[in-house]
Scaffold this motif. Structure first.
Motif, PDB file in Angstrom:
ATOM      1  N   SER A   1       0.829  -1.195   0.000  1.00  0.00           N
ATOM      2  CA  SER A   1       0.000   0.000   0.000  1.00  0.00           C
ATOM      3  C   SER A   1       0.864   1.245   0.000  1.00  0.00           C
ATOM      4  O   SER A   1       2.061   1.201   0.290  1.00  0.00           O
ATOM      5  N   GLY A   2       0.249   2.359  -0.314  1.00  0.00           N
ATOM      6  CA  GLY A   2       0.961   3.630  -0.259  1.00  0.00           C
ATOM      7  C   GLY A   2       1.754   3.911  -1.513  1.00  0.00           C
ATOM      8  O   GLY A   2       1.632   3.237  -2.542  1.00  0.00           O
ATOM      9  N   GLN A   3       2.601   4.916  -1.432  1.00  0.00           N
ATOM     10  CA  GLN A   3       3.364   5.397  -2.587  1.00  0.00           C
ATOM     11  C   GLN A   3       4.624   4.552  -2.778  1.00  0.00           C
ATOM     12  O   GLN A   3       5.729   4.964  -2.463  1.00  0.00           O
ATOM     13  N   THR A   4       4.429   3.353  -3.308  1.00  0.00           N
ATOM     14  CA  THR A   4       5.545   2.467  -3.595  1.00  0.00           C
ATOM     15  C   THR A   4       5.614   2.210  -5.097  1.00  0.00           C
ATOM     16  O   THR A   4       4.582   2.143  -5.775  1.00  0.00           O
ATOM     17  N   VAL A   5       6.834   2.054  -5.604  1.00  0.00           N
ATOM     18  CA  VAL A   5       7.039   1.683  -7.003  1.00  0.00           C
ATOM     19  C   VAL A   5       8.205   0.710  -7.078  1.00  0.00           C
ATOM     20  O   VAL A   5       9.061   0.668  -6.189  1.00  0.00           O
ATOM     21  N   ALA A   6       8.243  -0.067  -8.157  1.00  0.00           N
ATOM     22  CA  ALA A   6       9.348  -0.985  -8.408  1.00  0.00           C
ATOM     23  C   ALA A   6       9.929  -0.675  -9.777  1.00  0.00           C
ATOM     24  O   ALA A   6       9.199  -0.649 -10.780  1.00  0.00           O
ATOM     25  N   LEU A   7      11.228  -0.420  -9.827  1.00  0.00           N
ATOM     26  CA  LEU A   7      11.921  -0.175 -11.086  1.00  0.00           C
ATOM     27  C   LEU A   7      12.448  -1.487 -11.640  1.00  0.00           C
ATOM     28  O   LEU A   7      13.131  -2.235 -10.936  1.00  0.00           O
ATOM     29  N   THR A   8      12.140  -1.775 -12.903  1.00  0.00           N
ATOM     30  CA  THR A   8      12.631  -2.980 -13.559  1.00  0.00           C
ATOM     31  C   THR A   8      13.246  -2.588 -14.899  1.00  0.00           C
ATOM     32  O   THR A   8      12.722  -1.717 -15.596  1.00  0.00           O
ATOM     33  N   PHE A   9      14.357  -3.245 -15.237  1.00  0.00           N
ATOM     34  CA  PHE A   9      15.117  -2.878 -16.432  1.00  0.00           C
ATOM     35  C   PHE A   9      15.341  -4.111 -17.299  1.00  0.00           C
ATOM     36  O   PHE A   9      15.845  -5.132 -16.827  1.00  0.00           O
ATOM     37  N   ASP A  10      14.988  -3.983 -18.579  1.00  0.00           N
ATOM     38  CA  ASP A  10      15.041  -5.101 -19.513  1.00  0.00           C
ATOM     39  C   ASP A  10      16.220  -5.016 -20.475  1.00  0.00           C
ATOM     40  O   ASP A  10      16.744  -3.927 -20.756  1.00  0.00           O
ATOM     41  N   ASP A  11      16.591  -6.189 -21.007  1.00  0.00           N
ATOM     42  CA  ASP A  11      17.437  -6.365 -22.205  1.00  0.00           C
ATOM     43  C   ASP A  11      18.918  -6.203 -21.954  1.00  0.00           C
ATOM     44  O   ASP A  11      19.715  -6.226 -22.891  1.00  0.00           O
ATOM     45  N   GLY A  12      19.342  -6.001 -20.720  1.00  0.00           N
ATOM     46  CA  GLY A  12      20.765  -5.944 -20.437  1.00  0.00           C
ATOM     47  C   GLY A  12      21.325  -7.338 -20.214  1.00  0.00           C
ATOM     48  O   GLY A  12      20.622  -8.342 -20.403  1.00  0.00           O
TER      49      GLY A  12
ATOM     50  N   THR B   1      15.547  12.791 -22.945  1.00  0.00           N
ATOM     51  CA  THR B   1      15.495  12.630 -21.491  1.00  0.00           C
ATOM     52  C   THR B   1      14.335  13.402 -20.873  1.00  0.00           C
ATOM     53  O   THR B   1      13.619  12.891 -20.005  1.00  0.00           O
ATOM     54  N   ALA B   2      14.132  14.635 -21.304  1.00  0.00           N
ATOM     55  CA  ALA B   2      13.066  15.461 -20.720  1.00  0.00           C
ATOM     56  C   ALA B   2      11.700  14.813 -20.927  1.00  0.00           C
ATOM     57  O   ALA B   2      10.844  14.845 -20.039  1.00  0.00           O
ATOM     58  N   GLU B   3      11.491  14.216 -22.094  1.00  0.00           N
ATOM     59  CA  GLU B   3      10.216  13.572 -22.367  1.00  0.00           C
ATOM     60  C   GLU B   3      10.045  12.322 -21.501  1.00  0.00           C
ATOM     61  O   GLU B   3       8.946  12.048 -20.997  1.00  0.00           O
ATOM     62  N   LEU B   4      11.115  11.562 -21.300  1.00  0.00           N
ATOM     63  CA  LEU B   4      11.018  10.393 -20.434  1.00  0.00           C
ATOM     64  C   LEU B   4      10.706  10.804 -19.000  1.00  0.00           C
ATOM     65  O   LEU B   4       9.903  10.155 -18.320  1.00  0.00           O
ATOM     66  N   VAL B   5      11.323  11.877 -18.523  1.00  0.00           N
ATOM     67  CA  VAL B   5      11.025  12.376 -17.176  1.00  0.00           C
ATOM     68  C   VAL B   5       9.561  12.784 -17.088  1.00  0.00           C
ATOM     69  O   VAL B   5       8.871  12.482 -16.100  1.00  0.00           O
ATOM     70  N   ARG B   6       9.073  13.466 -18.136  1.00  0.00           N
ATOM     71  CA  ARG B   6       7.667  13.885 -18.136  1.00  0.00           C
ATOM     72  C   ARG B   6       6.744  12.677 -18.064  1.00  0.00           C
ATOM     73  O   ARG B   6       5.776  12.653 -17.283  1.00  0.00           O
ATOM     74  N   ARG B   7       7.018  11.659 -18.875  1.00  0.00           N
ATOM     75  CA  ARG B   7       6.174  10.466 -18.874  1.00  0.00           C
ATOM     76  C   ARG B   7       6.200   9.759 -17.525  1.00  0.00           C
ATOM     77  O   ARG B   7       5.153   9.303 -17.031  1.00  0.00           O
ATOM     78  N   LEU B   8       7.374   9.650 -16.938  1.00  0.00           N
ATOM     79  CA  LEU B   8       7.462   9.017 -15.630  1.00  0.00           C
ATOM     80  C   LEU B   8       6.635   9.769 -14.597  1.00  0.00           C
ATOM     81  O   LEU B   8       5.869   9.168 -13.830  1.00  0.00           O
ATOM     82  N   ASN B   9       6.752  11.086 -14.569  1.00  0.00           N
ATOM     83  CA  ASN B   9       6.014  11.883 -13.590  1.00  0.00           C
ATOM     84  C   ASN B   9       4.513  11.865 -13.847  1.00  0.00           C
ATOM     85  O   ASN B   9       3.712  11.852 -12.912  1.00  0.00           O
ATOM     86  N   ASP B  10       4.125  11.851 -15.114  1.00  0.00           N
ATOM     87  CA  ASP B  10       2.701  11.876 -15.450  1.00  0.00           C
ATOM     88  C   ASP B  10       2.013  10.539 -15.202  1.00  0.00           C
ATOM     89  O   ASP B  10       0.819  10.495 -14.891  1.00  0.00           O
ATOM     90  N   ARG B  11       2.744   9.440 -15.353  1.00  0.00           N
ATOM     91  CA  ARG B  11       2.102   8.127 -15.359  1.00  0.00           C
ATOM     92  C   ARG B  11       2.302   7.323 -14.083  1.00  0.00           C
ATOM     93  O   ARG B  11       1.690   6.264 -13.932  1.00  0.00           O
ATOM     94  N   VAL B  12       3.143   7.793 -13.165  1.00  0.00           N
ATOM     95  CA  VAL B  12       3.403   7.002 -11.970  1.00  0.00           C
ATOM     96  C   VAL B  12       2.135   6.844 -11.142  1.00  0.00           C
ATOM     97  O   VAL B  12       1.362   7.791 -10.974  1.00  0.00           O
ATOM     98  N   THR B  13       1.899   5.632 -10.660  1.00  0.00           N
ATOM     99  CA  THR B  13       0.750   5.326  -9.815  1.00  0.00           C
ATOM    100  C   THR B  13       1.216   4.470  -8.642  1.00  0.00           C
ATOM    101  O   THR B  13       2.195   3.720  -8.760  1.00  0.00           O
ATOM    102  N   PRO B  14       0.542   4.553  -7.501  1.00  0.00           N
ATOM    103  CA  PRO B  14       0.967   3.772  -6.338  1.00  0.00           C
ATOM    104  C   PRO B  14       0.992   2.274  -6.641  1.00  0.00           C
ATOM    105  O   PRO B  14       0.043   1.717  -7.198  1.00  0.00           O
ATOM    106  N   GLY B  15       2.088   1.643  -6.268  1.00  0.00           N
ATOM    107  CA  GLY B  15       2.217   0.201  -6.420  1.00  0.00           C
ATOM    108  C   GLY B  15       2.681  -0.270  -7.777  1.00  0.00           C
ATOM    109  O   GLY B  15       2.779  -1.479  -8.011  1.00  0.00           O
TER     110      GLY B  15
END
Length: 341
Positions: free
Chosen positions: A20-31, A154-168
């Motif tokens: 619950s709450g403002q948590t996120v998980a970062l996952t990175f593909d293809d490396g 980079t600026a567009e990726l930052v914008r997308r991350l900030n606009d689309r982040v949701t709890p969990g």
């Protein structure tokens, strides 16, 4: 190298942190990628955030040293198939052979490594969720994709991350498969922004590993250095403290542990030294502090970049150790001589 318990693995595709709450998980593909993965690891180390790396088997064979670096820094591994093929129409036997080969490539680089997750290339799952679960890997999807595989800046990726982040949300990003420098730069920008807003970085559901404590710790550089000031100098005495401990991975003759140490008092704790007892282990590597061992007595002294724990602040510590027999939970945690709960 967090690993869900075998009994907890299902064929359900995980897309959230399960918290619950403002948590996120970062996952990175293809490396792993020889340029962008080390740069990303530096960013994550500096911000004290743990992530999931979904590894492409052929890339693992090309860059095993980077896989070892991922593990040394306490991140979690994920099987992303051998050659990034679309598995949607493959038979269960074909999928199993591919996943087994990918795991073998990863464990050739890091013997005994836990691989708790599997992610299907392109999100084309077919029969792979059940096959992965049968092999002890939780299928890992995502709730948020910012299409960084087509670098928009980079600026567009930052914008997308900030606009689309949701709890969990489990967030899909890339550190391989092309030039991912924009992703690395965007992650470097959003982590401190999100921490300031109260977000906590953790792992997807299905892992017992604790997430990042969410504090902005200062800049440790690429790798934490020595202990800085000598413990026992005047500084601030110990105060109320709390230690959360978890076994991140256990592979028979070795283990990885994680500790989150929190100052629960009202005064800063300077030049801190954490001590605890843990039998039947021989620590081979520890991070975010200077680790020493005398028999079963473990001592961690503060690094120069994080010498003071302010009230409410946490620091995340981790270690890899060889072990003999079963290892019990550590006992007798003390911070600057004060007993922690």
């Amino acid at each position: 190298m967090a690993a869900p318990a075998q009994a907890d693995v299902t064929a359900d595709i995980v897309t959230t942190t399960g918290q619950s709450g403002q948590t996120v998980a970062l996952t990175f593909d293809d490396g792993p990628d020889p340029d962008d993965t080390p740069a990303l690891l530096s960013v994550l180390s500096r911000h004290q955030v743990k992530a999931v790396f979904c590894l492409w088997g052929d890339h693992v064979r090309q860059h095993p040293d980077i896989v070892r670096q991922i593990v040394r820094q306490g991140h979690t591994l994920c099987n992303h198939s051998m050659r990034h093929d679309d598995l949607g129409n493959w038979s269960a036997a074909q999928i199993r052979a591919d996943l087994v080969a990918t795991n073998a490539a990863i464990r050739e680089a890091v013997p005994g490594a836990a691989i708790p997750y599997f992610r299907a290339p392109y999100g084309s799952w077919g029969q792979s969720p059940q096959v992965a679960a049968d092999l002890g890997m939780q299928p890992l999807g995502w709730a948020m994709d910012i299409a960084d595989w087509e670098p928009p800046g980079t600026a567009e990726l930052v914008r997308r991350l900030n606009d689309r982040v949701t709890p969990g949300a489990v967030i899909l990003l890339h550190d391989g498969g092309g030039d991912r420098s924009q992703t690395v730069q965007a992650v470097d920008q959003v982590i401190p922004q999100w921490k300031a807003q109260g977000w906590t970085f953790t792992l997807p559901a299905g892992s017992d590993s604790p997430g990042d404590p969410g504090e902005e710790p200062g800049d440790p550089g690429e790798e934490p250095g020595g202990p800085g000031e000598e413990p026992g100098e005047p500084g601030t005495p110990g105060g109320p403290c709390d230690v959360d401990y978890a076994v991140v991975n256990d592979w028979g003759n070795g283990m990885q542990g994680a500790l989150t140490v929190t100052n629960t008092g009202t005064s800063p704790i300077s030049n801190w030294t954490l001590q605890f007892t843990l039998a039947n282990v021989n620590i081979s590597n520890g991070w975010n502090g200077d680790w020493t061992q005398n028999g079963s007595q473990i001592t961690v002294t503060a690094p120069a970049w994080n010498a003071t724990l302010n009230p409410g602040q946490s620091t995340e510590l981790g270690f890899v150790a060889d072990k003999t027999g079963s290892v019990s939970t550590p006992t007798q945690f003390t911070l600057n001589g004060a007993t922690c709960s």
